[in-house]
Design an enzyme around this catalytic site. Structure first.
Site, PDB file in Angstrom:
ATOM      1  N   GLU A   4      -8.251  -5.187   5.142  1.00  0.00           N
ATOM      2  CA  GLU A   4      -8.057  -4.854   3.727  1.00  0.00           C
ATOM      3  C   GLU A   4      -6.868  -5.618   3.131  1.00  0.00           C
ATOM      4  OE1 GLU A   4      -8.719  -0.634   5.085  1.00  0.00           O
ATOM      5  OE2 GLU A   4      -9.188  -0.412   2.966  1.00  0.00           O
ATOM      6  N   ARG A  63     -12.059  15.445   7.330  1.00  0.00           N
ATOM      7  CA  ARG A  63     -12.853  15.873   6.172  1.00  0.00           C
ATOM      8  C   ARG A  63     -14.272  16.226   6.602  1.00  0.00           C
ATOM      9  NH1 ARG A  63     -11.256  10.728   3.418  1.00  0.00           N
ATOM     10  NH2 ARG A  63      -9.135  11.064   2.673  1.00  0.00           N
ATOM     11  N   ASN A 113       0.880  -1.167   0.000  1.00  0.00           N
ATOM     12  CA  ASN A 113       0.000   0.000   0.000  1.00  0.00           C
ATOM     13  C   ASN A 113       0.916   1.214   0.000  1.00  0.00           C
ATOM     14  OD1 ASN A 113      -1.768   2.052   0.497  1.00  0.00           O
ATOM     15  ND2 ASN A 113      -2.747   1.086   2.262  1.00  0.00           N
ATOM     16  N   ARG A 119      -2.545  -2.094  -3.542  1.00  0.00           N
ATOM     17  CA  ARG A 119      -3.750  -1.297  -3.359  1.00  0.00           C
ATOM     18  C   ARG A 119      -3.667  -0.120  -4.325  1.00  0.00           C
ATOM     19  NH1 ARG A 119      -5.184   3.178   0.955  1.00  0.00           N
ATOM     20  NH2 ARG A 119      -7.408   3.296   0.564  1.00  0.00           N
ATOM     21  N   HIS A 177     -12.849   2.959  -0.253  1.00  0.00           N
ATOM     22  CA  HIS A 177     -12.857   1.924   0.801  1.00  0.00           C
ATOM     23  C   HIS A 177     -13.523   0.642   0.316  1.00  0.00           C
ATOM     24  CE1 HIS A 177     -12.979   5.312   4.073  1.00  0.00           C
ATOM     25  NE2 HIS A 177     -11.726   4.923   3.860  1.00  0.00           N
TER      26      HIS A 177
END
Ligand code: AMP
Length: 403
Positions: free
Chosen positions: A387, A244, A10, A94, A183
């Site tokens: 993940e 965010r 990743n 990823r 996601h």
């Protein structure tokens, strides 16, 4: 294919996270992180999970991703897990944005790299970093299959009614503006694991997945397929997140520019990096926010309430989208650990069949579990996301199919 190991990479703009898994039993052999790549103060932290023993940390400048991956390879070799081993079957990467083009994990070749490059305008921060990781890994092991697993892929099943914004489609198409969602690897994994927890096939259940980490998103999954998700063209839309804002009236941006005199870059930074929980109360860690609430801090309490209010709205919205719901699954850092968030998010939704059992909700654990009362119509579940395992599983399945 002879090997059974998969290396998951990743790659961020200045970081490289990795895990090495053995797919015979999905066990983790090693994991680690290189941070602050390109700075004087880079750090490599490597945990030799199979070999046991403590994490090893090395500080000192690591110039680029190439040097970072070579340093990782050296650490793995120290544990007898070198990347030149025939036991390594593939590398899974990823990749944040696969646009509408990549609906599934894909074996990487030059054409795939060119397509990921073409998506840079819609993912200017993430895709270049992901590509750096891909190029570096291909240079190190050009003979090895490498697979891109896209954050957007799970959401490509969304109907046009959910994926399109209500703007002129010609303008939208010209600029590839639509709701992609992110996601996806986590939503895919958690929705499947939730079905398993209920003892049912994914095709037979409707699940609302709430991925609440520092970034946060919700998705509505009908029979294993995503039909709506809260993030959009970028990860800015939807839930209140660590830094965010999530949803706001788009006119806030015009107002900040015209009346507030802010530049587009300043507004971008404000909404992505200085809003959400952090913008509201100065902290983005839910543990710290809960601690402040316990001390009577009003700003922290209001931030928590705004966060939960938005979450509740999305649960209601996705309940309506799905019609019937079998489970609401909480995952990621906040979803897995913050019992007060789970409790507050479903409070008052008994009419929808939603409730938590306070005793069950308070129990901590790292296994998937149901926290609603036995009699509840809808299961409320805590399902830890994974993940890396999902990327490794998809990578290994694809490479196995192709050999
Ligand atoms: P993630 O992005 O999934 O790693 O989630 C990171 C976030 O999870 C942190 O910013 C915290 O807000 C939250 N978190 C992690 N551990 C806990 C905990 N024990 N209790 C509450 N929140 C937590």
């Amino acid at each position: 294919m002879t090997g059974t190991r998969v290396l998951v990479l990743n790659s961020g703009s200045s970081s490289l996270k990795y895990q090495l898994l053995d797919m015979r039993d999905s066990s983790r052999l090693a994991a680690g992180l290189v941070e602050r790549i390109g700075e004087q103060t880079s750090r490599l932290k490597h945990t030799p999970l199979a070999a046991g023993g403590d994490a090893r940390e090395a500080d000192g400048p690591i110039a680029d991703h190439d040097a970072a991956l070579k340093a990782v390879a050296q650490e793995l070799a120290r544990d007898g897990l070198g990347l030149d081993s025939p036991d390594l079957a593939a590398i899974g990467h990823r990749v944040v944005h696969g646009g509408m083009f990549f609906t599934e994990p894909t074996v990487i070749d030059d054409a795939v790299i060119a397509e990921i490059e073409r998506l840079i305008p819609v993912a200017p921060l993430h895709n270049p970093a992901n590509l750096t990781g891909i190029r570096t890994a291909r240079a190190l092991r050009p003979d090895l299959p490498q697979v891109a697993v896209f954050d957007t892929a799970f959401h490509t099943t969304m109907p046009e009614s959910a994926a399109r914004y209500a703007i002129d489609p010609r303008i939208a198409d010209r600029h590839r503006i639509r709701r992609y969602g992110f996601h996806g690897t986590s939503h895919a994994y958690v929705s499947r694991a939730t079905a398993e927890l209920l003892g049912k096939a994914p095709e037979d259940v409707n699940v609302i997945v709430l991925h609440l980490g520092n970034g946060a998103s919700a998705s509505a999954v009908r029979g294993g397929r995503c039909v709506d998700t809260s993030m959009g063209l970028t990860p800015l839309e939807g839930l209140v997140m660590g830094t965010r804002s999530g949803d706001l009236d788009p006119a806030v941006i015009f107002h900040l520019a015209r009346v507030g005199g802010m530049s587009m870059d300043e507004i971008d930074t404000l909404l992505n990096k200085r809003s959400g929980l952090f913008g509201l109360c100065g902290d983005n860690d839910m543990r710290e926010i809960r601690r402040r609430i316990d001390e009577g801090d009003e700003a922290a309490a209001l931030a928590f309430d705004i966060y939960v209010h938005r979450l509740k709205k999305y649960i209601g919205a996705y309940y309506a989208v799905l019609g019937t719901v079998d489970a609401v699954a909480f995952t990621a850092g906040v979803g897995e650990n913050a019992a007060p968030v789970r409790e507050a998010a479903v409070a008052g939704l008994e009419g929808l069949g939603l409730a938590v059992d306070p005793g069950r909700n308070a129990v901590r654990g790292d296994r998937p579990r149901i926290v609603s009362p036995d009699a509840a119509r809808v299961a409320v579940a805590v399902v830890p996301t994974d993940e890396e395992l999902e990327i490794a599983t998809q990578t290994y399945a694809l490479v196995g199919k192709n050999t």
